[in-house]
Design a protein around this motif. Structure first.
Motif, PDB file in Angstrom:
ATOM      1  N   ILE A  62     -21.559  10.080  -8.012  1.00 40.10           N
ATOM      2  CA  ILE A  62     -21.263  11.387  -8.599  1.00 40.10           C
ATOM      3  C   ILE A  62     -20.456  11.218  -9.889  1.00 40.10           C
ATOM      4  O   ILE A  62     -20.746  11.848 -10.908  1.00 40.10           O
ATOM      5  N   ALA A  63     -19.437  10.368  -9.839  1.00 41.88           N
ATOM      6  CA  ALA A  63     -18.600  10.140 -11.021  1.00 41.88           C
ATOM      7  C   ALA A  63     -19.414   9.544 -12.156  1.00 41.88           C
ATOM      8  O   ALA A  63     -19.287   9.964 -13.325  1.00 41.88           O
ATOM      9  N   LEU A  64     -20.261   8.568 -11.855  1.00 38.22           N
ATOM     10  CA  LEU A  64     -21.083   7.925 -12.884  1.00 38.22           C
ATOM     11  C   LEU A  64     -22.012   8.930 -13.546  1.00 38.22           C
ATOM     12  O   LEU A  64     -22.180   8.917 -14.780  1.00 38.22           O
ATOM     13  N   SER A  65     -22.588   9.830 -12.758  1.00 31.93           N
ATOM     14  CA  SER A  65     -23.519  10.820 -13.315  1.00 31.93           C
ATOM     15  C   SER A  65     -22.831  11.810 -14.238  1.00 31.93           C
ATOM     16  O   SER A  65     -23.486  12.455 -15.057  1.00 31.93           O
ATOM     17  N   ARG A  66     -21.520  11.911 -14.117  1.00 30.28           N
ATOM     18  CA  ARG A  66     -20.757  12.850 -14.944  1.00 30.28           C
ATOM     19  C   ARG A  66     -19.893  12.153 -15.995  1.00 30.28           C
ATOM     20  O   ARG A  66     -19.109  12.797 -16.679  1.00 30.28           O
ATOM     21  N   GLY A  67     -20.016  10.862 -16.095  1.00 27.28           N
ATOM     22  CA  GLY A  67     -19.269  10.115 -17.099  1.00 27.28           C
ATOM     23  C   GLY A  67     -17.784  10.021 -16.824  1.00 27.28           C
ATOM     24  O   GLY A  67     -16.985   9.883 -17.755  1.00 27.28           O
ATOM     25  N   VAL A  97     -19.263   4.190   2.685  1.00 24.68           N
ATOM     26  CA  VAL A  97     -20.477   4.945   2.362  1.00 24.68           C
ATOM     27  C   VAL A  97     -20.117   6.171   1.531  1.00 24.68           C
ATOM     28  O   VAL A  97     -20.777   6.477   0.526  1.00 24.68           O
ATOM     29  N   HIS A  98     -19.074   6.861   1.920  1.00 24.50           N
ATOM     30  CA  HIS A  98     -18.620   8.019   1.145  1.00 24.50           C
ATOM     31  C   HIS A  98     -18.146   7.608  -0.240  1.00 24.50           C
ATOM     32  O   HIS A  98     -18.400   8.315  -1.225  1.00 24.50           O
ATOM     33  N   VAL A  99     -17.473   6.484  -0.335  1.00 23.95           N
ATOM     34  CA  VAL A  99     -16.991   6.021  -1.632  1.00 23.95           C
ATOM     35  C   VAL A  99     -18.162   5.720  -2.565  1.00 23.95           C
ATOM     36  O   VAL A  99     -18.126   6.063  -3.754  1.00 23.95           O
ATOM     37  N   ARG A 100     -19.216   5.105  -2.048  1.00 27.15           N
ATOM     38  CA  ARG A 100     -20.393   4.836  -2.884  1.00 27.15           C
ATOM     39  C   ARG A 100     -20.999   6.132  -3.403  1.00 27.15           C
ATOM     40  O   ARG A 100     -21.430   6.219  -4.562  1.00 27.15           O
ATOM     41  N   ALA A 101     -21.024   7.152  -2.554  1.00 25.17           N
ATOM     42  CA  ALA A 101     -21.538   8.453  -2.993  1.00 25.17           C
ATOM     43  C   ALA A 101     -20.653   9.046  -4.082  1.00 25.17           C
ATOM     44  O   ALA A 101     -21.148   9.599  -5.077  1.00 25.17           O
ATOM     45  N   LEU A 102     -19.342   8.922  -3.911  1.00 28.16           N
ATOM     46  CA  LEU A 102     -18.403   9.439  -4.918  1.00 28.16           C
ATOM     47  C   LEU A 102     -18.548   8.683  -6.239  1.00 28.16           C
ATOM     48  O   LEU A 102     -18.469   9.281  -7.326  1.00 28.16           O
ATOM     49  N   VAL A 144     -18.927  22.036  -3.616  1.00 24.59           N
ATOM     50  CA  VAL A 144     -18.509  20.633  -3.711  1.00 24.59           C
ATOM     51  C   VAL A 144     -19.065  19.845  -2.535  1.00 24.59           C
ATOM     52  O   VAL A 144     -19.560  18.720  -2.680  1.00 24.59           O
ATOM     53  N   GLU A 145     -19.012  20.438  -1.361  1.00 22.60           N
ATOM     54  CA  GLU A 145     -19.532  19.797  -0.160  1.00 22.60           C
ATOM     55  C   GLU A 145     -21.030  19.495  -0.304  1.00 22.60           C
ATOM     56  O   GLU A 145     -21.502  18.426   0.103  1.00 22.60           O
ATOM     57  N   SER A 146     -21.758  20.413  -0.927  1.00 23.28           N
ATOM     58  CA  SER A 146     -23.205  20.210  -1.101  1.00 23.28           C
ATOM     59  C   SER A 146     -23.495  19.097  -2.095  1.00 23.28           C
ATOM     60  O   SER A 146     -24.478  18.342  -1.924  1.00 23.28           O
ATOM     61  N   VAL A 147     -22.684  18.969  -3.139  1.00 25.66           N
ATOM     62  CA  VAL A 147     -22.851  17.879  -4.104  1.00 25.66           C
ATOM     63  C   VAL A 147     -22.649  16.542  -3.419  1.00 25.66           C
ATOM     64  O   VAL A 147     -23.420  15.583  -3.604  1.00 25.66           O
ATOM     65  N   LEU A 148     -21.612  16.455  -2.604  1.00 24.66           N
ATOM     66  CA  LEU A 148     -21.336  15.218  -1.875  1.00 24.66           C
ATOM     67  C   LEU A 148     -22.455  14.908  -0.879  1.00 24.66           C
ATOM     68  O   LEU A 148     -22.900  13.760  -0.763  1.00 24.66           O
ATOM     69  N   ARG A 149     -22.925  15.927  -0.190  1.00 21.83           N
ATOM     70  CA  ARG A 149     -23.990  15.720   0.804  1.00 21.83           C
ATOM     71  C   ARG A 149     -25.252  15.164   0.132  1.00 21.83           C
ATOM     72  O   ARG A 149     -25.904  14.266   0.673  1.00 21.83           O
ATOM     73  N   LEU A 150     -25.569  15.700  -1.037  1.00 20.44           N
ATOM     74  CA  LEU A 150     -26.757  15.216  -1.776  1.00 20.44           C
ATOM     75  C   LEU A 150     -26.587  13.759  -2.178  1.00 20.44           C
ATOM     76  O   LEU A 150     -27.513  12.950  -2.049  1.00 20.44           O
TER      77      LEU A 150
END
Length: 294
Positions: free
Chosen positions: A62-67, A54-59, A282-288
């Motif tokens: 995040i990576a996709l949104s930043r290219g 689940v965490h990996v999918r979130a990561l 960073v924690e807040s970005v991951l939480r979102l």
């Protein structure tokens, strides 16, 4: 298009620290250059793989949104592998750590055999810049690159290797902090570095000062390339007088901030430590991202 830089990074943790490991990986993604290609491995205790994914999918989101090109493989370990190993400084007292501290020693056996180098990171780390310069280092026949442990710069220091005399080590051999390591994977595999460190910890039960870090230093015996402190700025540097003699404030220029010691930025007692605000961002970005990934 410019040249890409492949960053191969790994973390190891038990289920209690899985969220912290994810924040560290998130900081790797957020601080990456557009040309960085991040290939990560997350080694988790058996039973934690579902939450880890689940965490990996979130990561990945995040990576996709930043290219940023990012992949992460989840692998597991059994805590039974480390039964009988010390997990505290005093064998008669309650454990301070879990056996997860030894899991990282097996990382060279679980990542692809074609990989030459691997950057290991502890789970209480904030990455503040691209890690690509580390992968330009030629380790040659050395097992790893790391920063000297400022609290114990040599094996004979009070917090170094307790049995340095019995091992026949020179007292001025440097001693490293194992929370950030650029591993030379072929040397680790050929010399059984991780396995020997685990066996050393088992044999020295009740005498180790710093568990896996001390065991690894005993096996490596000073054979490491020294990194600049910007690559592992520990809590040693919190005291301003320790930074006064440096050309630059190490905490201002640190690329890897390592929150060693009891004051963690996710706990109330650590809210005021340097870079705690960056960590919480960073924690807040991951939480979102986790909110949309579940």
């Amino acid at each position: 298009m410019g040249c890409t830089s492949t960053i191969r990074v790994a973390l190891a943790c038990d289920q209690d620290y899985l969220g912290r490991a994810a924040v560290t990986l998130c900081s790797v993604v957020l601080s990456a250059d557009p040309s960085d290609v991040i290939q990560a491995h997350l080694m988790v205790e058996e039973g934690g793989q579902a939450v880890a994914r689940v965490h990996v999918r979130a990561l990945e989101e995040i990576a996709l949104s930043r290219g940023i090109a990012f992949t992460c493989e989840v692998v597991t370990y059994s805590s039974e592998l480390f039964e009988g190993l010390p997990t505290g400084f005093d064998p008669g007292a309650a454990s301070i750590f879990s056996t997860a501290v030894y899991a990282r020693l097996l990382l060279p056996r679980v990542v692809p055999a074609t990989w030459r180098e691997l950057l290991y990171l502890d789970c209480d780390i904030l990455v503040r810049g691209s890690l690509s310069p580390l992968f330009l280092i030629d380790l040659g026949i050395l097992p790893l690159a790391a920063c000297v442990e400022r609290y114990a710069p040599t094996v004979s220091a009070p917090q170094g290797i307790a049995s340095w005399r019995e091992l026949g080590l020179s007292p001025d051999l440097p001693y490293f902090n194992s929370g950030v390591q650029l591993m030379n994977l072929s040397v680790w595999r050929e010399e059984f570095i991780g396995e020997r460190a685990i066996e050393y910890a088992r044999e020295m039960f009740g005498q180790l000062l710093h568990l896996d870090q001390e065991a690894l230093n005993a096996v490596v015996a000073g054979r490491f390339a020294r990194l600049d402190d910007i690559w592992n700025a520990t809590s040693y540097w919190r005291k301003r007088e320790r930074r006064a003699t440096a050309a630059m404030d190490i905490l201002d220029v640190a690329i890897i901030r390592h929150f060693t010691g009891p004051y963690k930025p996710w706990e109330r007692a650590g809210l005021s430590v340097p870079h705690a605000e960056e960590y919480r961002y960073v924690e807040s970005v991951l939480r979102l991202a986790l909110g949309s990934a579940t």
